[in-house]
Write an enzyme that holds these catalytic residues in place. Structure first.
Site: not given
Length: 563
Positions: A383-384
């Site tokens: 998750i970026e």
């Protein structure tokens, strides 16, 4: 600052107009001094939601922030679910009731189903909402609700009051539902048990199911499955479920099921452990995985990246086929050599499923396609960036989808991977962990990426400090001890030169591996096997580390991680 309004704004403005019309036609508050609150657990002081039920299992009871007492309701709104929490109570026909409650958050609504509602936009402090309504000539029940609004973040509610006479005694529904059947466990960890059962029947309709351990009611849900969290390791629990209807009639208990939770990790390195460096078939002269396995002893690889090819359909890199292509060929080779893979969904760029799937259930469906295609034992959500990591609604969507697939695939391990500061999770990392706790997502491993700090000369010290910061956050959020928190922690580094010219040498990576083993963390990975080749002075490139090293040296070091 991220602007909070996206796709749902038009729906929000339309609803605000409808709410204003409803308030304009509201009936004056009744002038009675003898009114009594007919809601049960109005301030959530019992510590459980019951008899409130929340859509998407997005509600939880928290100890901060509260308006009164020591507990309050928290609703983790997503971009596809407003986290409505409701309670149905018996009322008298042709009677005026006054409804009020204290709420906090952006666009929080209080109302009665099919009747009046009101809302507030106070994000930083509790404010009181109030309205009145009159029941119909034959109305014997009313559904009271509170909810947030799509993609507008978490809300809180406390001290909700429905003042007026209680129902009953007037020929209302007195028939209890049938007892639920087929109660069974679908999975367990050291601290949780997942359950499912067959639906009960009722002459009017079942509104909730209450889960018990002995005589203690643990939680209440609207559907026919639940995960009970906060349990002790190596402990036997006996569960039953009862059904409840809108009039408050409660069924007999279901069959009982006894489950012993898994042993805790303690200090002995038990539980889920994974040494799994990233392998990417999309660039960087992808090596033959069997060659790497034979040379290093590595067994697991993190395969990057599963993205959206359009319409919430998963594919490798958003363009390579999910099955039948280079990625499946690599996976087949890994498995034929006795290894296995954990696909990673997301990453820094590209069209991501978490951001683009319309709802948590749609995202869960996309994840399930990949799980089914490869019979997976674990999945990683990387998750970026602002579209996923820095979007609280997307965070909640991802966590809810992970909770769903975990419940539907007993034994599946779920991992979330995200960036960090040198001292631990950033605001959005802390928010991700808090949402995971609020949603009871039961994430197995929280993995940080301790690089690209913006200047990290001491990569060993910064990595350890970041990991200790994550450990402390897991302890404070979940109530774990040190050993349990470490057993849910992962590190994913970058070998050689990072994007910001930080240098993790083989000697430093060995130190990090040794620290990881001595603290019995859950997962050790790095980006990427494609770069695990020497090219001193080569800079930050896709097929070598930019430093002097032996071929596959970082992978060999990683293979020494045992937890």
């Amino acid at each position: 600052m991220r602007h909070p309004f996206g796709r749902p704004r038009r729906r929000l403005l339309a609803l605000l107009g409808s709410a204003a019309l409803a308030l304009g036609g509201a009936i004056a508050l009744p002038g009675t001094a003898q009114a009594a609150n007919v809601l049960t657990n109005p301030g959530f002081e019992s510590g459980s939601l019951s008899p409130w039920t929340c859509t998407g299992n997005l509600g939880s009871v928290v100890s901060s922030p509260v308006h009164g007492g020591s507990k309050a309701l928290q609703g983790a709104v997503s971009d596809s679910d407003n986290a409505q929490c409701s309670q149905t109570v018996a009322v008298k026909p042709n009677t005026t009731y006054a409804l009020s409650g204290w709420v906090r958050g952006s666009y929080v609504y209080l109302g009665v189903d099919g009747g009046a509602s009101t809302w507030t936009t106070s994000p930083s402090a509790y404010s009181q909402l109030s309205l009145s309504f009159t029941t119909g000539a034959s109305q014997t029940s009313a559904k009271i609700y509170v909810h947030g609004w799509y993609a507008q973040g978490t809300y809180w509610a406390d001290d909700i009051n429905l003042d007026g006479p209680g129902g009953g005694g007037g020929g209302g529904d007195t028939q209890a539902p049938s007892a639920p059947s087929g109660l069974a466990s679908t999975g367990k960890t050291s601290s949780s048990v997942s359950l499912k059962w067959n639906a009960a029947t009722d002459n009017v309709g079942v509104t909730a199911y209450d889960i018990y351990s002995g005589s203690n009611q643990l939680l209440s849900v609207a559907g026919t499955s639940a995960t009970v969290s906060g349990l002790s390791p190596s402990t036997s629990y006996t569960f039953t479920v009862k059904a409840r209807d809108a009039a408050g009639n409660v069924s007999g208990a279901s069959n009982s099921v006894s489950v012993t939770t898994d042993a805790g990790s303690g200090g002995g390195g038990g539980g889920f452990k994974q040494a799994a460096p990233y392998l990417y078939e999309g660039w960087g002269d992808p090596p033959n995985p069997q060659t790497v396995m034979s040379a290093t002893g590595i067994k697991w690889f993190t395969m990057a990246f599963v993205l959206d090819s359009g319409g919430c359909n998963p594919s490798w890199d958003g363009s390579r086929p999910l099955t039948g292509g280079a990625d499946q060929s690599a996976i087949n080779q890994i498995r034929s050599a006795g290894g296995d893979v954990v696909p990673s969904f997301g990453g820094w760029q590209g069209s991501k499923l978490g951001a683009n799937c319309s709802s948590a259930s749609a995202l869960a469906g996309a994840l399930q396609k990949v799980i089914d295609a490869y019979g997976l034992k674990a999945i990683d959500m990387d998750i970026e960036n602002t579209d996923e990591f820095e979007n609280e609604a997307v965070q909640a969507k991802i966590l809810t989808a992970l909770k769903t697939v975990k419940a539907n695939n007993p034994g599946l391990k779920t991992i979330v991977t995200f960036g960090t500061s040198t001292t631990g999770p950033t605001y959005y990392g802390n928010r991700l962990i808090e949402q995971a706790q609020s949603l009871n997502a039961n994430i197995d491993v929280f993995t940080i990426m301790p690089f690209d700090f913006g200047g990290g000369s001491d990569m060993y010290g910064n990595t350890v400090n970041a990991a200790e910061g994550l450990k402390n956050k897991l302890k404070s959020t979940f109530g774990w001890d040190d050993a349990t928190a470490y057993s849910h922690l992962g590190i994913s580094g970058m070998n050689g030169l990072s994007d910001q010219q930080e240098n993790t040498t083989p000697a430093i990576w060995t130190q990090i591996k040794d620290w990881s083993n001595s603290h019995h963390i859950a997962r050790l990975a790095y980006w990427a096997v494609n770069r695990d080749r020497s090219c001193p002075g080569g800079g930050v490139v896709s097929n070598c580390s930019g430093i002097s090293q032996s071929t596959w040296q970082f992978t060999s070091i990683t293979a020494g991680f045992t937890g």
